[in-house]
Design an enzyme around this catalytic site. Sequence first.
Site, PDB file in Angstrom:
ATOM      1  N   CYS A  42      -9.273  29.836 -33.233  1.00  0.00           N
ATOM      2  CA  CYS A  42      -8.911  30.545 -31.841  1.00  0.00           C
ATOM      3  C   CYS A  42      -9.341  32.075 -32.149  1.00  0.00           C
ATOM      4  CB  CYS A  42      -7.422  30.656 -31.965  1.00  0.00           C
ATOM      5  SG  CYS A  42      -6.629  29.059 -31.559  1.00  0.00           S
ATOM      6  N   CYS A  46      -5.320  34.796 -28.662  1.00  0.00           N
ATOM      7  CA  CYS A  46      -4.996  33.585 -28.254  1.00  0.00           C
ATOM      8  C   CYS A  46      -3.393  33.373 -27.768  1.00  0.00           C
ATOM      9  CB  CYS A  46      -5.531  32.439 -29.188  1.00  0.00           C
ATOM     10  SG  CYS A  46      -4.859  30.597 -28.431  1.00  0.00           S
ATOM     11  N   CYS A  73     -10.749  26.248 -29.900  1.00  0.00           N
ATOM     12  CA  CYS A  73      -9.623  26.094 -28.785  1.00  0.00           C
ATOM     13  C   CYS A  73      -9.950  25.902 -27.589  1.00  0.00           C
ATOM     14  CB  CYS A  73      -8.584  27.353 -29.327  1.00  0.00           C
ATOM     15  SG  CYS A  73      -7.089  27.271 -28.107  1.00  0.00           S
ATOM     16  N   CYS A  76      -8.367  29.373 -25.657  1.00  0.00           N
ATOM     17  CA  CYS A  76      -8.786  30.669 -25.670  1.00  0.00           C
ATOM     18  C   CYS A  76     -10.369  30.652 -25.659  1.00  0.00           C
ATOM     19  CB  CYS A  76      -8.221  31.527 -26.786  1.00  0.00           C
ATOM     20  SG  CYS A  76      -8.610  30.793 -28.221  1.00  0.00           S
TER      21      CYS A  76
END
Length: 524
Positions: A42, A46, A73, A76
């Site tokens: 991430c 995030c 991810c 994000c």
Amino acid sequence: MPTDRPAPSGLDPEACYRAASSRDGRFDGMFFTAVHTTGIYCRPSCPARTPTYRNVSFHPSAASAQRAGFRACKRCLPDAVPGSPGWDVAADVAGRAMRLIGDGVVDREGVGGLAAALGYTPRHLARLLDAELGAGPLALARARRARTARVLLETTDLAVTDVAFAAGFSSVRQFHATVREVYAATPGELRGRGRAHGTHRADTAGTDGTAGAAAGAVEPLRLRVTVRTPYAAPELLGFLDAHLVPGVEVVHGATYARTLRLPHGDAVLAVDLHPVPGGPGGVAEVPLRVWLTDLRDTTAALERVRRLLDADADPVATDTHLGAAPVVDDLVRLTPGLRVPGAVDGAEVAARAVVGQQVSLAGARTVTGRIVAAHGRELPAGLRGVVPGLTHLFPDPGALAGLDPEELPMPRARGRALVALGGALAGGEVRLDRGAERAAVRAALLALPGIGPWTADYVAMRALGDPDVFLPTDVGVRRVLLARGHPAVVPADVEAAWRPWRSSALLHLWNTLMPPVHAGQEGP
């Protein structure tokens, strides 16, 4: 456990964890958080719940996290953040390599071509990049291809096969395998996600009369470039408008458009520079359209746009520093997020700088426009008329080298300097891509007849992206300083206080001279 491993590139795990726990968007792009319990990585901002410290590790690049087996991810989109602002500050091998990889050098010439451009053996370059970024050149190029593919899938109606080759993949099979591994989704699922989030554009052919204006016209790709906020788009537009060359560039409303010479063919670019929303520490998107004669140039076009827009700069760090510096502090508060305009073609910027020596902006535009009309190449048929006012490509170095200085509409000494510059660029004695070492480029330029420190430093700032350039002899700078009640020559201690962002300080001074651009009309 992840915390038992040393972090790549000297990242401090505890400091990174504190930054990730704060969800501060200003750290996006500086490092990536890999979560071992979920197998994803991430960005620091995030919104998901922060994992416990023992379950995470940190990586300096998305490619490093991908090489370690983590996937991006879906919440994000960590690969969508601008590049690390540290690469703008440090003119090191890793930064130069990343700029060339972003331009597609590995896709076109392989790791050997990248190493040759940087002056290293492939093996030594791989060791350097692995130490700095946690991944070698092939992994970094693969991460860039995956990111470009996601943008194309989410924002265009290109066929999946076209997306694969436009992103730089050598086969559709490789494309599918990489997308599944990086995003844990098929290309079709990524495209569906783009529609669901409203980023997909079904009207890629355009509905505003600019695309398809003539039979056989090339249709545009509608893309986006991420930037950190604040982002002073109208001021950037004002600078580009003041310097535009007739036939090569044009401004319509808030749209800046220009012609491009890319590795596989010619192109036309149009960037929307309406005000960009977002406060300090955020990320926003600048929309653009590009008309390509060869889809393989997609990544090269995007990289050139990023250079032009100074998209990887960290405005929070720059504004915080200069906002407390003498002479420019009030200007920074008036115009947060001001960028240093880059260049889509370093050779073009250098030639234009030579033409513009010791003349006004208006005079330089007129003379350069005459050179373009006489010696520039006309746009190919498929690109003519897609944006009104764009007719020619800027003459390449070989064309400039073949000119007769006696016939150029400028003093003979300056004409000889322009021809000598064209010869040095065409012969490889001077390289102005962003993989070049800045000090060596400056020395090579100063060795040419008719090129002095002002020209060499201006080229370093715009063509090479040097963030720490100041032009003390510039007439405009001196005029602004005197008008503001300061000495015409900046004291050494004041200039030192602006480091390492003297280029931004210079732009703040220049910005007071730029006439406003009225952006109320719709562009092409």
